[in-house]
Scaffold this motif. Sequence first.
Motif, PDB file in Angstrom:
ATOM      1  N   GLU A  71       0.817  -1.207   0.000  1.00 48.50           N
ATOM      2  CA  GLU A  71       0.000   0.000   0.000  1.00 48.50           C
ATOM      3  C   GLU A  71       0.855   1.263   0.000  1.00 48.50           C
ATOM      4  O   GLU A  71       0.511   2.263  -0.632  1.00 48.50           O
ATOM      5  N   GLU A  72       1.981   1.218   0.706  1.00 54.88           N
ATOM      6  CA  GLU A  72       2.843   2.392   0.765  1.00 54.88           C
ATOM      7  C   GLU A  72       3.480   2.668  -0.595  1.00 54.88           C
ATOM      8  O   GLU A  72       3.571   3.821  -1.026  1.00 54.88           O
ATOM      9  N   GLU A 268       5.543  -2.467   6.116  1.00 61.01           N
ATOM     10  CA  GLU A 268       4.838  -1.194   5.982  1.00 61.01           C
ATOM     11  C   GLU A 268       4.438  -0.644   7.350  1.00 61.01           C
ATOM     12  O   GLU A 268       4.057  -1.407   8.241  1.00 61.01           O
ATOM     13  N   GLN A 270       1.677   1.446   8.874  1.00 61.98           N
ATOM     14  CA  GLN A 270       0.343   1.958   8.564  1.00 61.98           C
ATOM     15  C   GLN A 270       0.019   3.244   9.317  1.00 61.98           C
ATOM     16  O   GLN A 270      -0.794   4.044   8.861  1.00 61.98           O
TER      17      GLN A 270
END
Length: 476
Positions: A71-72, A268, A270
């Motif tokens: 996602e990053e 990651e 979050q």
Amino acid sequence: MAKQRTYYICSECGQEYQKWLGKCNVCNSWNTLEEVEADTSVKPSSVRAVKYSKLRDIGYDEDVRYDTGSEELNRVLGGGLVKGSLVLLSGDPGIGKSTLLLQICDYLGKEHEVLYVSGEESRRQIKLRAERLHVETDNLSLIADTDCNAIIAAIRQNKPDIVIVDSIQTVQLDNLSSSAGSLVQVRECTNSFMRLAKNEEIPIFIVGHVNKDGGIAGPKVLEHIVDTVLYFEGDKQLSYRILRAEKNRFGSTNEIGVFQMSECGLEEVQNPSAMLLSGRPVNVSGISILCTMEGTRPILAEVQALVTKTSFAAPRRVSNGFDYNRLCLILAVLEKRTGFLFGMFDIYINIIGGLRIDEPAADLAVAVALYSGLCDKPLPEDLFVLGEIGLGGEIRNSSHVSERIKEGERLGFKACIVPKAALQGLDKSKKYKINIMGVSNLQQAFKALDLYEQKKASAALKKEAAEAEKQSETDK
């Protein structure tokens, strides 16, 4: 025989010269001009057909981006990896570039064919690293070679969906006389991969090393060729890494990705705000909290200021993660507009977590930390500040104030100091659970700090009195 013409190229900025000079006139670097021979022989011209299309007739698939599984990384790329794009990933040695790319191969390999080209490691070494990172996909192929033409021929023959080249400094073209890693080799090899990516619509990651100044090797040359430039920031001694887009044709350059290096590779983060605020000291002067915007993401960060009496003729000014010139400006405004004198003190500013703050909204947090360090008075732990400081000592408005306040609320902050002009842009219908104090200048900001401290002390006394009274009633 072909006639050879000699010219010179600066290895730092790519500027060309007809004769050798000791200093480049563009980037002011010394002894960076490299000799290059160009083939000026007349070659038979050949004309090939060029595809001609009207804009309205061109269609595209809805699935124009690949999900990398991170996602990053997707955030920094603008939503995913665009088909046919050329992405340059750079950073200091050992920062985690190869680790990140090999990790995303595990997710991409579930539905796509991935080719990993390495000029620095053998296939067995890559296999060992893949096992350590738990990369177990069956759709990952490896090439350990440095011949650019042979690599491109293999890609055209096997037609993988995604290609990773690690690194571009090790790849070379045999028809060029310069050695691998030189400016000419890096530029021409990148051009070859760029043409391949556009013609075959294959997204290609290329890893780039950094030069002695910490910039991407051949920055101006590669910057104009590739579609996206990603840069890994962070101290190798620390576990946190920040991925930033320096250029992106398919998305914003303001987004960042936050990772943490662990035994199993890059993980990651979050919640970057909670990560950056973890472990902050209690009841220590010179510490303030700011809320900065990185693209669409509000991030709370810790600003530390150490103000100590100097033992030098000229006091020291050291800034880590914050612009040094901006620090000097804030110190001048504090001395002129508020009467606080810093001329006999050494000043040290540090942004915790390896974060680099560029936006002017961080000015007030730095000024408040300096005020706290000079007076040796700790600031409230549940308060954060934001605002730009003008030369007149005024606090100017900042963008996305509502999003910053929501981030502070989410992390349990009880109060914030914002520019007074920002109060007009807040939604009046929303009931904020945080005490919002608007200020117009530095004097009002310092008064708001003192008033909030007194209010907290008064509330604490009332609470202690109520608890004592309740305890006495229980005893009776």
